[in-house]
Scaffold this motif. Structure first.
Motif, PDB file in Angstrom:
ATOM      1  N   CYS B  38      -5.750   1.735  -1.336  1.00 36.61           N
ATOM      2  CA  CYS B  38      -5.440   1.133  -2.610  1.00 36.61           C
ATOM      3  C   CYS B  38      -4.543   2.268  -3.489  1.00 36.61           C
ATOM      4  O   CYS B  38      -4.927   3.375  -3.446  1.00 36.61           O
ATOM      5  N   GLY B  39      -3.684   1.884  -4.418  1.00 39.16           N
ATOM      6  CA  GLY B  39      -3.219   2.793  -5.391  1.00 39.16           C
ATOM      7  C   GLY B  39      -4.274   3.492  -6.248  1.00 39.16           C
ATOM      8  O   GLY B  39      -4.155   4.691  -6.398  1.00 39.16           O
ATOM      9  N   SER B  40      -5.286   2.852  -6.458  1.00 41.02           N
ATOM     10  CA  SER B  40      -6.400   3.380  -7.311  1.00 41.02           C
ATOM     11  C   SER B  40      -7.099   4.477  -6.290  1.00 41.02           C
ATOM     12  O   SER B  40      -7.756   5.185  -6.833  1.00 41.02           O
ATOM     13  N   ASP B  41      -7.109   4.460  -4.784  1.00 36.62           N
ATOM     14  CA  ASP B  41      -7.668   5.448  -4.199  1.00 36.62           C
ATOM     15  C   ASP B  41      -6.833   6.827  -4.238  1.00 36.62           C
ATOM     16  O   ASP B  41      -7.401   7.737  -4.288  1.00 36.62           O
ATOM     17  N   LEU B  42      -5.483   6.434  -4.493  1.00 38.33           N
ATOM     18  CA  LEU B  42      -4.566   7.871  -4.776  1.00 38.33           C
ATOM     19  C   LEU B  42      -5.088   8.571  -6.383  1.00 38.33           C
ATOM     20  O   LEU B  42      -4.975   9.827  -6.258  1.00 38.33           O
ATOM     21  N   GLN B 163      -3.597 -11.810   6.121  1.00 37.22           N
ATOM     22  CA  GLN B 163      -3.319 -12.950   5.238  1.00 37.22           C
ATOM     23  C   GLN B 163      -4.527 -12.910   4.260  1.00 37.22           C
ATOM     24  O   GLN B 163      -4.122 -13.298   3.176  1.00 37.22           O
ATOM     25  N   VAL B 164      -5.730 -12.556   4.668  1.00 36.35           N
ATOM     26  CA  VAL B 164      -6.744 -12.512   3.700  1.00 36.35           C
ATOM     27  C   VAL B 164      -7.297 -11.268   3.132  1.00 36.35           C
ATOM     28  O   VAL B 164      -8.237 -11.429   2.240  1.00 36.35           O
ATOM     29  N   LEU B 165      -6.930 -10.173   3.672  1.00 37.13           N
ATOM     30  CA  LEU B 165      -7.318  -8.884   3.373  1.00 37.13           C
ATOM     31  C   LEU B 165      -7.374  -8.664   1.825  1.00 37.13           C
ATOM     32  O   LEU B 165      -8.306  -8.053   1.227  1.00 37.13           O
ATOM     33  N   PHE B 166      -6.283  -8.723   1.246  1.00 33.74           N
ATOM     34  CA  PHE B 166      -6.144  -8.698   0.081  1.00 33.74           C
ATOM     35  C   PHE B 166      -6.733  -9.242  -1.058  1.00 33.74           C
ATOM     36  O   PHE B 166      -6.622  -9.172  -2.184  1.00 33.74           O
ATOM     37  N   LEU B 167      -7.417 -10.300  -0.567  1.00 33.33           N
ATOM     38  CA  LEU B 167      -8.320 -11.155  -1.540  1.00 33.33           C
ATOM     39  C   LEU B 167      -9.382 -10.360  -2.170  1.00 33.33           C
ATOM     40  O   LEU B 167      -9.931 -10.879  -3.294  1.00 33.33           O
ATOM     41  N   GLY B 168      -9.657  -9.212  -1.604  1.00 34.23           N
ATOM     42  CA  GLY B 168     -10.698  -8.208  -2.083  1.00 34.23           C
ATOM     43  C   GLY B 168     -10.373  -7.656  -3.414  1.00 34.23           C
ATOM     44  O   GLY B 168     -11.072  -7.158  -4.174  1.00 34.23           O
ATOM     45  N   ASP B 169      -9.248  -7.304  -3.616  1.00 31.36           N
ATOM     46  CA  ASP B 169      -8.643  -6.549  -4.538  1.00 31.36           C
ATOM     47  C   ASP B 169      -7.265  -6.970  -5.246  1.00 31.36           C
ATOM     48  O   ASP B 169      -7.170  -7.593  -6.061  1.00 31.36           O
ATOM     49  N   ILE B 170      -6.169  -6.553  -4.428  1.00 36.26           N
ATOM     50  CA  ILE B 170      -4.856  -6.424  -5.120  1.00 36.26           C
ATOM     51  C   ILE B 170      -4.238  -7.845  -5.278  1.00 36.26           C
ATOM     52  O   ILE B 170      -3.820  -7.894  -6.325  1.00 36.26           O
ATOM     53  N   LEU B 171      -4.711  -8.861  -4.583  1.00 33.87           N
ATOM     54  CA  LEU B 171      -4.075 -10.059  -4.915  1.00 33.87           C
ATOM     55  C   LEU B 171      -4.781 -10.701  -6.284  1.00 33.87           C
ATOM     56  O   LEU B 171      -3.845 -10.987  -6.845  1.00 33.87           O
ATOM     57  N   PRO B 172      -6.008 -10.744  -6.355  1.00 30.01           N
ATOM     58  CA  PRO B 172      -6.687 -11.293  -7.564  1.00 30.01           C
ATOM     59  C   PRO B 172      -6.453 -10.313  -8.782  1.00 30.01           C
ATOM     60  O   PRO B 172      -6.274 -10.807  -9.894  1.00 30.01           O
ATOM     61  N   THR B 173      -6.016  -9.102  -8.396  1.00 29.81           N
ATOM     62  CA  THR B 173      -5.553  -8.076  -9.715  1.00 29.81           C
ATOM     63  C   THR B 173      -4.287  -8.516 -10.348  1.00 29.81           C
ATOM     64  O   THR B 173      -4.074  -8.663 -11.346  1.00 29.81           O
ATOM     65  N   GLY B 174      -3.364  -8.694  -9.146  1.00 30.91           N
ATOM     66  CA  GLY B 174      -2.033  -9.282  -9.876  1.00 30.91           C
ATOM     67  C   GLY B 174      -2.225 -10.414 -10.517  1.00 30.91           C
ATOM     68  O   GLY B 174      -1.511 -11.048 -11.376  1.00 30.91           O
ATOM     69  N   GLY B 198       2.029  -4.395  -8.401  1.00 31.40           N
ATOM     70  CA  GLY B 198       3.129  -5.229  -9.034  1.00 31.40           C
ATOM     71  C   GLY B 198       3.540  -6.062  -8.454  1.00 31.40           C
ATOM     72  O   GLY B 198       4.148  -7.138  -8.957  1.00 31.40           O
ATOM     73  N   GLN B 199       3.889  -6.000  -6.932  1.00 34.87           N
ATOM     74  CA  GLN B 199       4.493  -6.974  -6.470  1.00 34.87           C
ATOM     75  C   GLN B 199       3.534  -8.368  -6.370  1.00 34.87           C
ATOM     76  O   GLN B 199       4.192  -9.501  -6.592  1.00 34.87           O
ATOM     77  N   PHE B 200       2.330  -8.100  -6.321  1.00 33.51           N
ATOM     78  CA  PHE B 200       1.600  -9.299  -6.543  1.00 33.51           C
ATOM     79  C   PHE B 200       1.587 -10.068  -8.117  1.00 33.51           C
ATOM     80  O   PHE B 200       1.330 -11.092  -8.387  1.00 33.51           O
ATOM     81  N   CYS B 201       1.590  -9.065  -8.983  1.00 36.38           N
ATOM     82  CA  CYS B 201       1.810  -9.507 -10.387  1.00 36.38           C
ATOM     83  C   CYS B 201       3.158 -10.412 -10.628  1.00 36.38           C
ATOM     84  O   CYS B 201       3.100 -11.352 -11.178  1.00 36.38           O
ATOM     85  N   ALA B 202       4.256  -9.919 -10.046  1.00 33.98           N
ATOM     86  CA  ALA B 202       5.490 -10.524 -10.142  1.00 33.98           C
ATOM     87  C   ALA B 202       5.336 -11.967  -9.384  1.00 33.98           C
ATOM     88  O   ALA B 202       5.925 -12.960 -10.069  1.00 33.98           O
ATOM     89  N   ARG B 203       4.683 -11.972  -8.380  1.00 31.01           N
ATOM     90  CA  ARG B 203       4.569 -13.318  -7.619  1.00 31.01           C
ATOM     91  C   ARG B 203       3.718 -14.125  -8.279  1.00 31.01           C
ATOM     92  O   ARG B 203       4.079 -15.358  -8.406  1.00 31.01           O
ATOM     93  N   SER B 204       2.546 -13.657  -8.686  1.00 29.88           N
ATOM     94  CA  SER B 204       1.539 -14.462  -9.756  1.00 29.88           C
ATOM     95  C   SER B 204       2.459 -15.133 -10.794  1.00 29.88           C
ATOM     96  O   SER B 204       2.164 -16.185 -11.306  1.00 29.88           O
TER      97      SER B 204
END
Lengths: 157, 389
Positions: B38-42, B163-174, B198-204
């Protein structure tokens, strides 16, 4: 031309900050520096060089492509070496310090040259990948537009 | 088992560590099938987050199969396929009952330490510093999941990990960042940062009905991905963000602004960024808030500033007078994953969105250390790395 971040960019940034730091020292403490190198009486020249260093550092940090400004540092290094050369004369009681300064400037010049090489390599990278087919909307962008206008906010868990 | 462990700034190693065990009757052990950087791991990798210790297992985006459950866990059974939210939630405290899961009052084992820094404790997080509980993370073969009868989300076999991995963080974050914007059909939404969040924010924002979405970044691959999702893009290396936003909004400014960048803004050529770098080098400022300043300046009066990007400490020279006088509303916070995840899972099942579009690299877990560098430096067109244990 698209400029990509890499080792050359990181090195250029470091050199930019180094330039600003060195320039500030030359501007703010010319007397101490001149005394250390046995170059008394040339404080004004050191201050001029300080302005050059600060300007070059800021340009490196601000430029989209810092290459020309790193090359300007190489030219500055050559000028510094030419200015320091007379201080190596046997009549200078501080010639050892001047010799150390010549060594340091030479080392920095090599780093500057290395940086220009790395920046040039960065520019030779392949063109960016095209992700224009990655919409993320299996039914298309137009269908997705506004599809969730009434978001469900019920708690899960 | 093998796991990616933190050994200091820019030092992640693929180590052998003890297998996790059930420590509480509500726990479960998950065998990880997929995890992601994740970006926040960075922020941990770059040394910006306090509270990391040598040997900590990192990672908070992961999913897999339940291989063991505690005796009081009535929700999960061995063999269940689950995505695990990055926030650890009890489901019973006052905040969880209100749906404010990321500020759960009970799951942070180091609540006192967090309260000293933030005034109050927030939820425990996987693999994300001892300030948030010091829980072992998900970039590993196995993970102990505390309160596993609350957080984990069962996922159907018909959907792939990707398809579902990002349900744990970045999709709901966006998604949360866009919902926080209270988007109306006439709104122009500007998103700073075209990384995965940012990609998920834009699509949301687009799905929630924004009239136009604008994404700001300087990485060509990321900008092309944002355009694919229906956004207009601004390359801040090529043009003035302020002037272009003014053109696109007829001088009024975007009604809604989203900061999907956070504390490590890289707009290196702006004067305020140089100032931040200098202060950060002298340890007089922890975060670089260039995006926050720019958003406050350009946001339309009466607008909303939404901040999913992570900030960790103190920021300087925030034009709060502009924010106050323009009547801006600020919405922010770590994501209340469990508030959104059921709805988002349904949308994935219905084919409204397929989050796998963001994955550009899939590699074995052991290659994780080198891919931290590749992801951070955005080499090889890297947008999102998935690791396979």
């Amino acid at each position: 031309m698209t400029y990509r971040n890499g080792t050359g960019t990181a090195l250029a940034r470091a050199l930019g900050w180094f330039s600003i730091g060195l320039g500030a020292a030359e501007l703010l403490a010319p007397r101490s520096l001149a005394s250390m190198l046995g170059m008394q009486g040339r404080e004004r020249l050191l201050q001029t060089y300080g302005v050059r260093e600060v300007a070059s550092g800021m340009a490196i940090l601000a430029a989209r492509d810092p290459s020309p400004w790193v090359w300007s540092r190489v030219a500055g290094d050559a000028l510094d070496l030419a200015t320091l050369a007379p201080a190596l004369d046997e009549s200078n009681p501080r010639r050892e310090a001047a010799a150390i300064a010549v060594g340091a400037v030479t080392a920095v010049m090599l780093v500057d040259l290395l940086c220009t090489r790395e920046l040039s390599r960065e520019r030779e990278r392949p063109p960016p990948r095209d992700y224009s087919d990655r919409s993320g909307f299996p039914q298309g962008v137009d269908r997705a537009r506004g599809i969730a206008r009434q978001p469900t906010t019920a708690m899960g868990g | 088992m093998r796991a990616l462990c933190y050994h200091g700034k820019h030092d992640i190693r693929y180590d052998t560590v003890p297998d996790p065990e059930i420590e509480h009757p509500r726990d479960a052990i998950v065998k990880v099938s997929s995890c992601a950087i994740c970006g926040s791991d960075l922020h941990l990798y770059d040394g910006f987050m306090p509270g990391m210790m040598n040997g900590d297992i990192i990672g908070h985006e992961f999913m897999g199969e339940v291989v063991e459950v505690g005796r009081e866990n009535r929700k999960l059974k061995v063999g269940d396929r689950v995505v695990v939210p990055f926030t650890i939630v009890c489901g019973e405290c006052d905040q969880c009952r209100r749906g404010n899961f990321s500020v759960c009052e009970r799951t942070n084992r180091n609540a006192e330490m967090a309260a000293k820094m933030f005034g109050h404790s927030t939820a425990g997080l996987f693999g994300y510093t001892h300030l948030t509980g010091g829980y072992a993370g998900g970039q590993a073969e196995y993970v102990r999941v505390p309160f596993a009868d609350v957080g984990p989300v069962k996922v159907p076999d018909g959907l792939t990990d990707e398809q579902v991995l990002f349900l744990g963080d970045i999709l709901p974050t966006g998604w949360q960042a866009a919902v926080h914007c209270e988007i109306e059909p006439t709104d122009i939404v500007a998103v700073w940062g075209a990384g995965p969040v940012g990609q998920f924010c834009a699509r949301s924002a687009l799905m929630l009905g924004a009239k136009q979405v604008i994404v700001i970044d300087n990485v060509p691959e990321r900008l092309s991905m944002a355009r694919a999702g229906g956004a207009i893009t601004i390359d801040f290396d090529e043009e003035s963000v302020l002037e272009r936003l003014e053109d696109l909004t007829a001088g009024k400014g975007p009604e809604k602004c989203i900061d999907a960048v956070g504390l490590e803004a890289h707009a290196g050529r702006s004067i305020d960024s140089m100032y931040d770098r200098a202060k950060q080098a002298m340890m007089m400022e922890t975060d670089r808030p260039h995006v926050l300043r720019e958003m406050i300046y350009v946001c339309r009066p009466g607008g909303i500033v939404s901040i999913p990007g992570v900030y960790g400490g103190v920021v300087d020279k925030i034009p709060f007078g502009a924010a106050m006088n323009k009547g801006l509303t600020f919405r922010m916070g770590q994501t209340h994953v469990n508030r959104w995840v059921d709805d988002l899972l349904r949308r994935i099942e219905e084919g409204q969105i397929d989050p796998s579009f963001v994955i550009t690299h899939t590699v074995p877990l052991e290659h994780g250390p080198e891919y931290y560098d590749i992801f951070r430096d955005k080499h090889d067109g890297c947008v999102k790395v998935v690791l396979k244990p």
